[in-house]
Write a protein that holds these residues in place. Structure first.
Motif, PDB file in Angstrom:
ATOM      1  N   SER A   1      36.041  46.482  42.476  1.00 42.67           N
ATOM      2  CA  SER A   1      35.578  46.137  41.140  1.00 42.67           C
ATOM      3  C   SER A   1      36.642  46.580  40.139  1.00 42.67           C
ATOM      4  N   TYR A   2      37.170  45.636  39.377  1.00 43.78           N
ATOM      5  CA  TYR A   2      38.277  45.912  38.472  1.00 43.78           C
ATOM      6  C   TYR A   2      38.131  45.119  37.169  1.00 43.78           C
ATOM      7  N   PRO A   3      38.805  45.574  36.117  1.00 48.13           N
ATOM      8  CA  PRO A   3      38.896  44.724  34.924  1.00 48.13           C
ATOM      9  C   PRO A   3      39.798  43.530  35.215  1.00 48.13           C
ATOM     10  N   VAL A   4      39.461  42.386  34.649  1.00 49.55           N
ATOM     11  CA  VAL A   4      40.241  41.157  34.834  1.00 49.55           C
ATOM     12  C   VAL A   4      40.619  40.609  33.467  1.00 49.55           C
ATOM     13  N   LEU A   5      41.902  40.345  33.295  1.00 50.52           N
ATOM     14  CA  LEU A   5      42.402  39.763  32.052  1.00 50.52           C
ATOM     15  C   LEU A   5      42.742  38.305  32.312  1.00 50.52           C
TER      16      LEU A   5
ATOM     17  N   GLY B   1      44.039  46.725  37.415  1.00 48.92           N
ATOM     18  CA  GLY B   1      43.223  45.512  37.415  1.00 48.92           C
ATOM     19  C   GLY B   1      44.053  44.281  37.682  1.00 48.92           C
ATOM     20  N   LEU B   2      43.512  43.121  37.319  1.00 47.21           N
ATOM     21  CA  LEU B   2      44.132  41.841  37.640  1.00 47.21           C
ATOM     22  C   LEU B   2      44.363  41.027  36.376  1.00 47.21           C
ATOM     23  N   LEU B   3      45.586  40.534  36.220  1.00 46.44           N
ATOM     24  CA  LEU B   3      45.912  39.549  35.186  1.00 46.44           C
ATOM     25  C   LEU B   3      45.911  38.185  35.867  1.00 46.44           C
ATOM     26  N   VAL B   4      44.999  37.303  35.484  1.00 46.57           N
ATOM     27  CA  VAL B   4      44.876  35.987  36.103  1.00 46.57           C
ATOM     28  C   VAL B   4      45.650  34.967  35.271  1.00 46.57           C
ATOM     29  N   THR B   5      46.567  34.251  35.941  1.00 48.15           N
ATOM     30  CA  THR B   5      47.343  33.211  35.256  1.00 48.15           C
ATOM     31  C   THR B   5      47.045  31.814  35.769  1.00 48.15           C
ATOM     32  N   SER B   6      46.396  31.711  36.928  1.00 49.41           N
ATOM     33  CA  SER B   6      45.988  30.395  37.419  1.00 49.41           C
ATOM     34  C   SER B   6      44.770  30.557  38.308  1.00 49.41           C
ATOM     35  N   MET B   7      43.977  29.469  38.390  1.00 50.90           N
ATOM     36  CA  MET B   7      42.764  29.495  39.196  1.00 50.90           C
ATOM     37  C   MET B   7      42.638  28.184  39.951  1.00 50.90           C
ATOM     38  N   ILE B   8      41.995  28.244  41.109  1.00 55.44           N
ATOM     39  CA  ILE B   8      41.737  27.045  41.894  1.00 55.44           C
ATOM     40  C   ILE B   8      40.298  27.070  42.375  1.00 55.44           C
ATOM     41  N   GLY B   9      39.704  25.885  42.490  1.00 55.36           N
ATOM     42  CA  GLY B   9      38.347  25.788  43.009  1.00 55.36           C
ATOM     43  C   GLY B   9      37.346  26.516  42.129  1.00 55.36           C
ATOM     44  N   SER B  10      36.101  26.292  42.370  1.00 55.53           N
ATOM     45  CA  SER B  10      35.068  27.016  41.624  1.00 55.53           C
ATOM     46  C   SER B  10      33.723  26.847  42.294  1.00 55.53           C
TER      47      SER B  10
ATOM     48  N   GLY C   1      38.745  31.069  42.910  1.00 57.70           N
ATOM     49  CA  GLY C   1      39.994  31.546  43.465  1.00 57.70           C
ATOM     50  C   GLY C   1      40.988  31.797  42.346  1.00 57.70           C
ATOM     51  N   ALA C   2      41.789  32.852  42.491  1.00 55.41           N
ATOM     52  CA  ALA C   2      42.683  33.238  41.399  1.00 55.41           C
ATOM     53  C   ALA C   2      44.012  33.749  41.932  1.00 55.41           C
ATOM     54  N   SER C   3      45.010  33.669  41.079  1.00 59.76           N
ATOM     55  CA  SER C   3      46.308  34.289  41.348  1.00 59.76           C
ATOM     56  C   SER C   3      46.873  34.768  40.026  1.00 59.76           C
ATOM     57  N   GLY C   4      47.838  35.684  40.096  1.00 64.25           N
ATOM     58  CA  GLY C   4      48.411  36.238  38.873  1.00 64.25           C
ATOM     59  C   GLY C   4      49.214  37.473  39.170  1.00 64.25           C
TER      60      GLY C   4
END
Length: 448
Positions: free
Chosen positions: A233-237, A369-378, A390-393
């Motif tokens: 469990s982390y903060p996500v930007l 935490g995680l910095l998200v710059t792109s996402m796929i699927g939902s 799904g996320a990457s960053g």
């Protein structure tokens, strides 16, 4: 060949009335578009199109039907009207449909003052090709970029006109310039790709090809060596370029059609706090030089600024006329329609109240935490707001970017996530959706 859209729209309205329609409305449009793709500094593909289309909706009592065509001949319009009337007679009844009353119609019938057309006109194919070549060259000049899969430049211009048996007539023109680049870093299984683009009404507002190519390349290079983060469990930007997706889910839940169907996690939230206090979500369809501006909606109602959420509180639904009647609320001039479909609610230019911190300051505040710059699927449940994507960053350690990450999933509940968002101050002022980077505490992250 350019057509007189007002003349054709009036002719089709007359044909529909003669064919037996009680009422009708018409949406006509024509335009041109040109696009240039380059690869290896040479032209790979060039396309140009010119087109005319016209759509008709007829109503017989509480039944309606929509048809469209591209035949501008009088006999072609007559056949279209007869077909639409025959279809409407067989359609199921809908007690909520109907054109606007005359006193509801917009007094504004054009887009004067909204700066929706670039007076410079259409650029030459040579100019578009040069811009695409410069974009590709800028990306390839960055060490580590193995190829550019996309370097393209495009221009479009369109004209629309609406007419209806309730007396409404109005139209406007719109132009657009775009430039895009997709760069690839590395080779084989280690390849990473990323992109940058710009989309404006005025060519003079566009960022330079060099900036777009270089930014696409640097983004691809930054993604090299990505690996899955740890589960927890982390903060996500949510980075500014994808944060609008969160607000998009909120807008979908506030859409009157979803509320009327009972498929919205906000269906019982009118007048309740749905964003943190101090944050408002506003819509302004009259913003000059914005790509989603329009002087009136698809039912001829005059558009104007409104608060969807004010100081964190949901103030109303986004509706067209039929949805407004069904929900027993006032229309919001948010009707959109295609040539072969009846009106439905849609949003125009959106802005979320910005924060005071920069994105870097929010990264420092995150700690880990995680910095998200792109996402796929939902996987999103519109009824409950349960959210999984799904996320990457980039992984953040001690308030700094530590490494690239991919192959992870972020999950939470949209109602809870939206209630605790913390915005940065980095929204693009020219974007149709002005949403800055958004920090959400305590999201579930599934990785390695």
């Amino acid at each position: 060949m350019s057509h007189s859209l007002p003349d054709l729209s009036r002719a089709l309205i007359e044909a529909a009335t003669r064919a037996g329609a009680d009422s009708a409305d018409v949406l006509a449009r024509q335009g041109t578009s040109v696009s240039i793709d380059v690869r290896g500094g040479t032209l790979e593909q060039a396309e140009r199109s010119e087109g005319f289309e016209i759509g008709l909706r007829v109503l017989i009592g509480k039944r309606q039907a929509c048809v469209s065509g591209s035949d501008a001949r009088r006999e072609g319009l007559a056949m279209m009207a007869e077909r639409a009337v025959a279809m409407a007679r067989e359609a199921p009844e809908d007690p909520w449909i109907g054109l606007a009353e005359r006193d509801q119609l917009s007094a504004r019938r054009d887009a004067e003052g909204l700066e929706m057309v670039d007076p410079a006109g259409e650029p030459s194919p040579e100019a578009l090709k040069e811009a695409a070549i410069r974009t590709e060259a800028a990306a390839l000049s960055q060490a580590g970029i193995s190829q550019v899969s996309t370097a393209s430049a495009a221009y479009g211009e369109s004209e629309v006109f609406m007419a209806a048996t309730n007396g409404f007539e109005g139209g406007y023109r719109r132009s657009s310039h775009s430039l895009a680049c997709v760069a690839i870093a590395g080779t084989g299984a280690a390849m990473e790709r990323d992109h940058d683009s710009d989309f404006r009404i005025f060519a003079s507002d566009m960022r330079s090809p060099e900036e777009i190519g270089e930014r696409a390349a640097l983004r691809a290079l930054e993604r090299q060596g990505a690996s899955a983060p740890k589960t927890g469990s982390y903060p996500v930007l949510f980075d500014e370029r994808i944060s609008g997706s969160l607000i998009g889910h909120l807008l979908s839940a506030a859409n009157g059609m979803a509320v009327a169907r009972g498929s919205s996690f906000l269906r019982n939230s009118l007048g309740q706090q749905v964003l943190p206090a101090g944050l408002s979500l506003t819509e302004d369809p009259l913003r000059p030089r914005a790509t989603s501006s329009r002087p009136f909606d698809a039912e001829g109602l005059q558009t104007g600024p409104r608060d969807i959420i004010r100081d964190g509180v949901l103030t109303g639904w986004t509706v067209d006329l039929a949805t407004a009647r069904k929900l027993g609320v006032d229309p919001t001039a948010n009707a959109a329609r295609g040539l072969t479909s009846p009106p439905s609610p849609s949003n125009w230019n959106i802005e979320l109240t910005p924060g005071t911190a920069t994105r870097d300051e929010l990264i420092a505040q995150m700690g880990t935490g995680l910095l998200v710059t792109s996402m796929i699927g939902s996987t999103i449940n519109p009824d409950t707001g349960d959210y999984s994507r799904g996320a990457s960053g980039f992984w953040i350690e001690n308030g700094q970017i530590a490494r690239a990450v991919n192959e992870c999933t972020i999950a939470g509940n949209l109602r809870e996530m939206l209630s605790r968002i913390l915005p940065a101050n980095d929204a693009r002022p020219w974007a149709s959706m002005r949403v800055p980077s958004l920090l959400v505490e305590g999201m579930t992250l599934a990785g390695s």
